[in-house]
Design a protein around this motif. Structure first.
Motif, PDB file in Angstrom:
ATOM      1  N   GLU A   1      29.323  39.812  32.460  1.00  0.00           N
ATOM      2  CA  GLU A   1      27.825  40.693  32.248  1.00  0.00           C
ATOM      3  C   GLU A   1      27.782  41.037  33.923  1.00  0.00           C
ATOM      4  O   GLU A   1      27.679  40.623  34.299  1.00  0.00           O
ATOM      5  N   ALA A   2      27.005  42.547  34.113  1.00  0.00           N
ATOM      6  CA  ALA A   2      26.683  42.846  34.523  1.00  0.00           C
ATOM      7  C   ALA A   2      24.572  43.995  34.317  1.00  0.00           C
ATOM      8  O   ALA A   2      25.026  43.789  33.520  1.00  0.00           O
ATOM      9  N   ASP A   3      24.259  43.505  35.631  1.00  0.00           N
ATOM     10  CA  ASP A   3      22.639  43.616  35.743  1.00  0.00           C
ATOM     11  C   ASP A   3      22.172  43.301  34.069  1.00  0.00           C
ATOM     12  O   ASP A   3      21.197  43.725  33.567  1.00  0.00           O
ATOM     13  N   GLY A   4      22.697  42.133  33.639  1.00  0.00           N
ATOM     14  CA  GLY A   4      21.537  41.436  32.068  1.00  0.00           C
ATOM     15  C   GLY A   4      22.591  41.817  31.508  1.00  0.00           C
ATOM     16  O   GLY A   4      22.058  41.006  30.012  1.00  0.00           O
ATOM     17  N   ALA A   5      23.137  42.389  30.896  1.00  0.00           N
ATOM     18  CA  ALA A   5      23.855  43.206  29.533  1.00  0.00           C
ATOM     19  C   ALA A   5      25.387  42.615  29.879  1.00  0.00           C
ATOM     20  O   ALA A   5      25.859  42.925  30.756  1.00  0.00           O
ATOM     21  N   ALA A   6      26.611  41.978  28.354  1.00  0.00           N
ATOM     22  CA  ALA A   6      27.227  42.271  28.174  1.00  0.00           C
ATOM     23  C   ALA A   6      28.114  43.172  28.196  1.00  0.00           C
ATOM     24  O   ALA A   6      28.335  44.391  28.176  1.00  0.00           O
ATOM     25  N   VAL A   7      28.877  43.850  29.888  1.00  0.00           N
ATOM     26  CA  VAL A   7      30.384  44.735  29.478  1.00  0.00           C
ATOM     27  C   VAL A   7      31.611  44.153  29.764  1.00  0.00           C
ATOM     28  O   VAL A   7      32.628  45.622  29.481  1.00  0.00           O
ATOM     29  N   GLY A   8      31.214  43.352  29.686  1.00  0.00           N
ATOM     30  CA  GLY A   8      33.401  43.024  29.037  1.00  0.00           C
ATOM     31  C   GLY A   8      33.773  41.470  29.246  1.00  0.00           C
ATOM     32  O   GLY A   8      32.736  40.388  28.032  1.00  0.00           O
ATOM     33  N   ARG A   9      34.776  41.505  28.646  1.00  0.00           N
ATOM     34  CA  ARG A   9      35.569  39.752  28.913  1.00  0.00           C
ATOM     35  C   ARG A   9      36.848  39.371  29.533  1.00  0.00           C
ATOM     36  O   ARG A   9      37.241  40.219  29.700  1.00  0.00           O
ATOM     37  N   LEU A  10      37.038  38.544  29.581  1.00  0.00           N
ATOM     38  CA  LEU A  10      37.637  37.289  30.878  1.00  0.00           C
ATOM     39  C   LEU A  10      38.054  36.241  29.406  1.00  0.00           C
ATOM     40  O   LEU A  10      37.569  35.656  29.792  1.00  0.00           O
ATOM     41  N   TYR A  11      39.371  36.203  29.501  1.00  0.00           N
ATOM     42  CA  TYR A  11      40.485  35.381  28.751  1.00  0.00           C
ATOM     43  C   TYR A  11      41.360  35.093  29.883  1.00  0.00           C
ATOM     44  O   TYR A  11      42.110  35.266  29.995  1.00  0.00           O
ATOM     45  N   LEU A  12      41.520  33.731  29.732  1.00  0.00           N
ATOM     46  CA  LEU A  12      41.864  33.042  30.832  1.00  0.00           C
ATOM     47  C   LEU A  12      42.714  31.569  30.487  1.00  0.00           C
ATOM     48  O   LEU A  12      40.768  30.649  30.749  1.00  0.00           O
ATOM     49  N   PHE A  13      43.754  31.852  30.783  1.00  0.00           N
ATOM     50  CA  PHE A  13      44.636  30.326  30.929  1.00  0.00           C
ATOM     51  C   PHE A  13      45.066  29.418  32.088  1.00  0.00           C
ATOM     52  O   PHE A  13      46.012  30.477  32.713  1.00  0.00           O
ATOM     53  N   ARG A  14      44.622  28.670  32.358  1.00  0.00           N
ATOM     54  CA  ARG A  14      45.220  27.656  33.377  1.00  0.00           C
ATOM     55  C   ARG A  14      45.853  27.204  33.150  1.00  0.00           C
ATOM     56  O   ARG A  14      46.201  25.830  32.754  1.00  0.00           O
ATOM     57  N   GLY A  15      47.334  27.498  33.510  1.00  0.00           N
ATOM     58  CA  GLY A  15      48.791  26.922  33.617  1.00  0.00           C
ATOM     59  C   GLY A  15      49.197  26.073  34.586  1.00  0.00           C
ATOM     60  O   GLY A  15      49.008  26.432  35.534  1.00  0.00           O
ATOM     61  N   ARG A  16      50.331  24.781  34.165  1.00  0.00           N
ATOM     62  CA  ARG A  16      50.763  24.576  35.616  1.00  0.00           C
ATOM     63  C   ARG A  16      51.283  25.592  36.435  1.00  0.00           C
ATOM     64  O   ARG A  16      51.455  24.885  37.712  1.00  0.00           O
ATOM     65  N   ARG A  17      51.956  26.365  36.315  1.00  0.00           N
ATOM     66  CA  ARG A  17      52.421  28.018  37.050  1.00  0.00           C
ATOM     67  C   ARG A  17      52.146  28.570  37.399  1.00  0.00           C
ATOM     68  O   ARG A  17      52.083  28.972  38.607  1.00  0.00           O
ATOM     69  N   ASP A  18      50.761  28.859  36.648  1.00  0.00           N
ATOM     70  CA  ASP A  18      50.248  30.469  37.030  1.00  0.00           C
ATOM     71  C   ASP A  18      48.742  30.541  36.361  1.00  0.00           C
ATOM     72  O   ASP A  18      49.295  29.658  34.907  1.00  0.00           O
ATOM     73  N   HIS A  19      48.538  31.377  36.623  1.00  0.00           N
ATOM     74  CA  HIS A  19      47.172  31.269  35.802  1.00  0.00           C
ATOM     75  C   HIS A  19      47.501  32.550  34.977  1.00  0.00           C
ATOM     76  O   HIS A  19      47.762  33.704  35.274  1.00  0.00           O
ATOM     77  N   ARG A  20      47.748  32.371  33.664  1.00  0.00           N
ATOM     78  CA  ARG A  20      47.029  33.804  32.629  1.00  0.00           C
ATOM     79  C   ARG A  20      46.623  34.198  32.270  1.00  0.00           C
ATOM     80  O   ARG A  20      45.443  34.087  31.441  1.00  0.00           O
ATOM     81  N   ILE A  21      46.375  35.393  32.699  1.00  0.00           N
ATOM     82  CA  ILE A  21      45.013  36.289  31.581  1.00  0.00           C
ATOM     83  C   ILE A  21      45.316  36.830  30.651  1.00  0.00           C
ATOM     84  O   ILE A  21      46.498  37.514  30.453  1.00  0.00           O
TER      85      ILE A  21
END
Length: 173
Positions: free
Chosen positions: A69-89
């Motif tokens: 959100e920016a300025d109170g409005a939805a502007v995008g998405r972030l889906y993030l998987f936190r694995g043992r080796r890396d953070h997968r976007i």
């Protein structure tokens, strides 16, 4: 340059209309090039959104699904998987009208900082023609392998050796 003002919050069921609109806005230029009638393009993109959503929920069920959100409005998405080796976007998407304003770079910086503090890298699959590749290049991501139109790109903090490199070192001995 100032860091853009944005927040992340957990995705909610009532976000689905926005998420559909986001998906269509991002993918429409590709589909327009096919010359299909408007109704066919819209139907196709709605189906693609549903299939992608199902795929993400099945294969990344324990990922963090966030709305940007920016300025109170939805502007995008972030889906993030936190694995043992890396953070997968799994996915990072912004509405075209806010793209290029620094939000994507600031989000990457946050993810990279968190991963580095844990001694992990960050990875993402990105289409070869995606303009965001320039951002990933600037942030130090490296192309690892290509599968169809997608490149696996990875970034690791200084001093952290990616698991694939360790495997190659061990098998070379």
């Amino acid at each position: 340059m100032t860091t853009p003002d944005f927040t992340l919050r957990p995705e909610r069921a009532e976000d689905e209309p926005f998420l559909r609109r986001l998906y269509v806005a991002i993918r429409m230029p590709e589909v327009e090039a096919m010359g299909w009638p408007e109704e066919m393009r819209q139907t196709f993109l709605e189906q693609q959104f549903s299939m992608q959503r199902s795929h993400y929920r099945t294969h990344y069920h324990d990922a963090e699904f966030s709305v940007i959100e920016a300025d109170g409005a939805a502007v995008g998405r972030l889906y993030l998987f936190r694995g043992r080796r890396d953070h997968r976007i799994v996915d990072i998407s912004l509405l075209p009208e806010v793209s290029g304003k620094g939000i994507g770079g600031a989000l990457l910086d946050q993810v990279m900082t968190e991963a580095a503090a844990l001694g992990r890298g960050v990875s993402i699959h990105v289409e070869g023609f995606n303009p965001a590749r320039r951002l990933y290049d600037r942030k130090g991501f490296q192309e690892i392998e290509q599968r169809g139109p997608y490149w696996l790109m990875e970034w690791f903090p200084e001093g952290v050796i990616p698991a694939a490199a360790v495997f190659q070192l061990n098998t070379a001995s």
